[in-house]
Scaffold this motif. Structure first.
Motif, PDB file in Angstrom:
ATOM      1  N   ASN A   1       0.835  -1.202   0.000  1.00 21.42           N
ATOM      2  CA  ASN A   1       0.000   0.000   0.000  1.00 21.42           C
ATOM      3  C   ASN A   1       0.877   1.262   0.000  1.00 21.42           C
ATOM      4  O   ASN A   1       0.618   2.222  -0.737  1.00 21.42           O
ATOM      5  CB  ASN A   1      -0.917  -0.014   1.222  1.00 21.42           C
ATOM      6  N   GLU A   2       1.933   1.225   0.803  1.00 23.39           N
ATOM      7  CA  GLU A   2       2.863   2.357   0.854  1.00 23.39           C
ATOM      8  C   GLU A   2       3.614   2.546  -0.460  1.00 23.39           C
ATOM      9  O   GLU A   2       4.026   3.661  -0.802  1.00 23.39           O
ATOM     10  CB  GLU A   2       3.866   2.148   1.994  1.00 23.39           C
ATOM     11  N   LYS A   3       3.779   1.462  -1.207  1.00 25.92           N
ATOM     12  CA  LYS A   3       4.484   1.521  -2.494  1.00 25.92           C
ATOM     13  C   LYS A   3       3.552   1.924  -3.640  1.00 25.92           C
ATOM     14  O   LYS A   3       3.977   1.968  -4.797  1.00 25.92           O
ATOM     15  CB  LYS A   3       5.123   0.164  -2.809  1.00 25.92           C
ATOM     16  N   GLY A   4       2.284   2.205  -3.339  1.00 23.91           N
ATOM     17  CA  GLY A   4       1.380   2.697  -4.364  1.00 23.91           C
ATOM     18  C   GLY A   4       0.493   1.667  -5.025  1.00 23.91           C
ATOM     19  O   GLY A   4      -0.234   1.981  -5.975  1.00 23.91           O
ATOM     20  N   PHE A   5       0.513   0.429  -4.527  1.00 19.50           N
ATOM     21  CA  PHE A   5      -0.371  -0.596  -5.070  1.00 19.50           C
ATOM     22  C   PHE A   5      -1.795  -0.381  -4.551  1.00 19.50           C
ATOM     23  O   PHE A   5      -1.996   0.179  -3.465  1.00 19.50           O
ATOM     24  CB  PHE A   5       0.110  -1.990  -4.675  1.00 19.50           C
ATOM     25  N   ILE A   6      -2.779  -0.850  -5.314  1.00 18.67           N
ATOM     26  CA  ILE A   6      -4.170  -0.869  -4.848  1.00 18.67           C
ATOM     27  C   ILE A   6      -4.384  -2.215  -4.169  1.00 18.67           C
ATOM     28  O   ILE A   6      -4.427  -3.256  -4.838  1.00 18.67           O
ATOM     29  CB  ILE A   6      -5.149  -0.682  -6.021  1.00 18.67           C
ATOM     30  N   VAL A   7      -4.479  -2.203  -2.857  1.00 22.15           N
ATOM     31  CA  VAL A   7      -4.459  -3.436  -2.076  1.00 22.15           C
ATOM     32  C   VAL A   7      -5.825  -3.721  -1.457  1.00 22.15           C
ATOM     33  O   VAL A   7      -6.452  -2.834  -0.878  1.00 22.15           O
ATOM     34  CB  VAL A   7      -3.400  -3.366  -0.955  1.00 22.15           C
ATOM     35  N   TYR A   8      -6.251  -4.984  -1.565  1.00 22.77           N
ATOM     36  CA  TYR A   8      -7.434  -5.473  -0.867  1.00 22.77           C
ATOM     37  C   TYR A   8      -7.018  -6.689  -0.041  1.00 22.77           C
ATOM     38  O   TYR A   8      -6.382  -7.614  -0.559  1.00 22.77           O
ATOM     39  CB  TYR A   8      -8.528  -5.910  -1.850  1.00 22.77           C
ATOM     40  N   GLY A   9      -7.348  -6.655   1.233  1.00 18.70           N
ATOM     41  CA  GLY A   9      -7.129  -7.808   2.083  1.00 18.70           C
ATOM     42  C   GLY A   9      -8.452  -8.497   2.356  1.00 18.70           C
ATOM     43  O   GLY A   9      -9.515  -7.983   2.002  1.00 18.70           O
ATOM     44  N   THR A  10      -8.393  -9.655   2.965  1.00 21.06           N
ATOM     45  CA  THR A  10      -9.631 -10.361   3.310  1.00 21.06           C
ATOM     46  C   THR A  10      -9.563 -10.910   4.725  1.00 21.06           C
ATOM     47  O   THR A  10      -8.483 -11.127   5.283  1.00 21.06           O
ATOM     48  CB  THR A  10      -9.921 -11.539   2.353  1.00 21.06           C
ATOM     49  N   SER A  11     -10.734 -11.127   5.266  1.00 23.39           N
ATOM     50  CA  SER A  11     -10.885 -11.731   6.589  1.00 23.39           C
ATOM     51  C   SER A  11     -12.281 -12.335   6.672  1.00 23.39           C
ATOM     52  O   SER A  11     -13.200 -11.883   5.982  1.00 23.39           O
ATOM     53  CB  SER A  11     -10.704 -10.687   7.696  1.00 23.39           C
ATOM     54  N   ARG A  12     -12.426 -13.328   7.521  1.00 22.72           N
ATOM     55  CA  ARG A  12     -13.780 -13.862   7.753  1.00 22.72           C
ATOM     56  C   ARG A  12     -14.630 -12.847   8.513  1.00 22.72           C
ATOM     57  O   ARG A  12     -15.848 -12.866   8.427  1.00 22.72           O
ATOM     58  CB  ARG A  12     -13.691 -15.169   8.549  1.00 22.72           C
ATOM     59  N   ASN A  13     -13.960 -11.955   9.273  1.00 19.22           N
ATOM     60  CA  ASN A  13     -14.671 -10.953  10.072  1.00 19.22           C
ATOM     61  C   ASN A  13     -14.100  -9.566   9.802  1.00 19.22           C
ATOM     62  O   ASN A  13     -13.395  -8.995  10.642  1.00 19.22           O
ATOM     63  CB  ASN A  13     -14.563 -11.294  11.564  1.00 19.22           C
ATOM     64  N   PRO A  14     -14.401  -8.984   8.636  1.00 14.17           N
ATOM     65  CA  PRO A  14     -13.792  -7.698   8.273  1.00 14.17           C
ATOM     66  C   PRO A  14     -14.177  -6.542   9.181  1.00 14.17           C
ATOM     67  O   PRO A  14     -13.425  -5.562   9.285  1.00 14.17           O
ATOM     68  CB  PRO A  14     -14.289  -7.465   6.842  1.00 14.17           C
ATOM     69  N   ASP A  15     -15.315  -6.642   9.870  1.00 10.46           N
ATOM     70  CA  ASP A  15     -15.738  -5.556  10.759  1.00 10.46           C
ATOM     71  C   ASP A  15     -14.766  -5.340  11.914  1.00 10.46           C
ATOM     72  O   ASP A  15     -14.762  -4.272  12.546  1.00 10.46           O
ATOM     73  CB  ASP A  15     -17.141  -5.838  11.315  1.00 10.46           C
ATOM     74  N   ASN A  16     -13.952  -6.344  12.194  1.00  4.24           N
ATOM     75  CA  ASN A  16     -12.974  -6.230  13.279  1.00  4.24           C
ATOM     76  C   ASN A  16     -11.739  -5.425  12.870  1.00  4.24           C
ATOM     77  O   ASN A  16     -10.862  -5.174  13.703  1.00  4.24           O
ATOM     78  CB  ASN A  16     -12.523  -7.620  13.738  1.00  4.24           C
TER      79      ASN A  16
END
Length: 267
Positions: free
Chosen positions: A23-38
C-alpha cells in the motif's frame, strides 16, 4: 497504472505486513478476513472472504474486478496451523486444515484465472512454508498441506504458461506473528503415549514463533517478486539455518537428515 493486489488473510500477521508495505508503495491493495468488521482501522480495505466457502471467494473477487476492472496479483496467504500426534488428531481437523491450506488456495486461483486470462497477465503468489519441504514431528499435517501446495504450484505454472500468468511459491520460516494462537492444538492427553515428546515439541515450536523474524522481511520479498518479470518457482524467506535445512535434506542420506531433525526437536 497501479497494480491491483488481493491478499487473503490480509488482516493480521504476514498478510497485514505485506498489505501495508505494498500500500505504501502505491499498489491498490485489498485484504480479506472472515470478520472484516474487526479491522475497520486497516490501512487498506478488508473484505469478507472465507477460503473454505467458495461462494465468498467468488463474490469478493467479482467485487474487486467490478470496481477496478482488473486483478493483477493474488497472494494466497490465508492459512492455519495444526499440531499434534497424527494418530490423535481427529480426521475432521485434518480435513479442516487441508480445506484452509490447500483447497482454499485452489479455489481462489480458480476464481482469479478467468480475469487474468482475459487481461493476458497476472501473478499468483502462494505463501507456503519451509515446513512444507519436510515431514516435521507433531506438525505432520501442516507439513503435508503446505507441501501439497508447493507441488500444485509447480504443475500450475506449466499449465498457465500460454496465458502469460505467472505463479510462484514463497515459503517462510518462523516469523513473529499470532499464528500459534490460532492454530489447532491436539490436546495433551494424560494417558497418551505421546504426552512428553509432544508437550516438549509444542513448547519448542511456540518459542520459535515467539522469537521469529520480523514479518516485514516477507513483505520486502513479495515486493521484489512482484517486480520480477520472470519469478522463480520457489522462494524461501527466513533465518539462514531454516533455509539451509532444505539444502541439507537434498544432500544428506534420509536417515542422517531424520536424525538431525530428531536431535533438533530433542526426540
Amino acid at each position: 497504472m497501479s497494480k491491483v493486489v488481493l491478499i487473503t488473510g490480509g488482516s493480521s500477521g504476514i498478510g497485514k505486513s505485506i498489505g501495508e508495505f505494498l500500500n505504501e508503495k502505491g499498489f491498490i491493495v485489498y485484504g480479506t478476513s472472515r470478520n472484516p468488521d474487526n479491522y475497520k482501522n486497516s490501512k487498506f480495505p478488508i473484505l469478507a472472504l472465507d477460503v473454505k466457502k467458495v461462494e465468498t471467494i467468488n463474490e469478493t473477487i467479482s467485487e474487486i474486478i467490478k470496481k477496478e476492472n482488473r486483478l493483477d496479483v493474488v497472494i494466497n496467504n490465508a492459512g492455519a496451523g495444526i499440531t499434534g500426534p497424527i494418530e490423535e488428531i481427529p480426521e475432521s481437523e485434518i480435513k479442516n486444515n487441508f480445506d484452509t491450506n490447500f483447497f482454499g488456495p485452489i479455489n481462489v486461483i480458480k476464481a482469479a484465472l478467468p480475469q487474468m486470462r482475459k487481461q493476458e497477465s497476472g501473478l499468483i503468489i502462494n505463501i507456503t512454508s519451509i515446513a512444507g519441504y519436510m515431514g516435521l514431528p507433531y506438525r505432520g499435517v501442516y507439513s503435508a498441506s503446505k507441501g501439497a501446495l508447493e507441488l500444485l504450484t509447480e504443475a500450475f505454472r506449466m499449465e498457465l504458461k500460454d496465458f502469460n500468468i505467472k505463479m510462484t511459491n514463497v515459503a517462510p520460516g518462523d516469523f513473529a506473528t499470532n499464528i500459534a494462537a490460532g492454530r489447532y492444538h491436539a490436546p495433551l492427553l494424560e494417558n497418551s503415549p505421546y504426552k512428553k515428546p509432544y508437550g516438549d515439541t509444542l513448547e519448542l515450536m511456540n518459542a520459535h514463533v515467539d522469537n521469529g523474524s520480523n514479518p516485514n522481511m516477507m513483505a520486502e520479498a513479495v515486493y521484489k517478486i512482484i517486480n520480477n518479470p520472470n519469478p522463480k518457482v520457489h522462494y524461501k524467506v527466513g533465518e539462514f539455518m531454516q533455509k539451509f535445512s532444505i539444502v541439507l535434506k537434498r544432500i544428506l542420506p534420509d536417515k542422517v537428515y531424520e536424525k538431525l531433525l530428531m536431535k533438533h526437536y530433542k526426540l
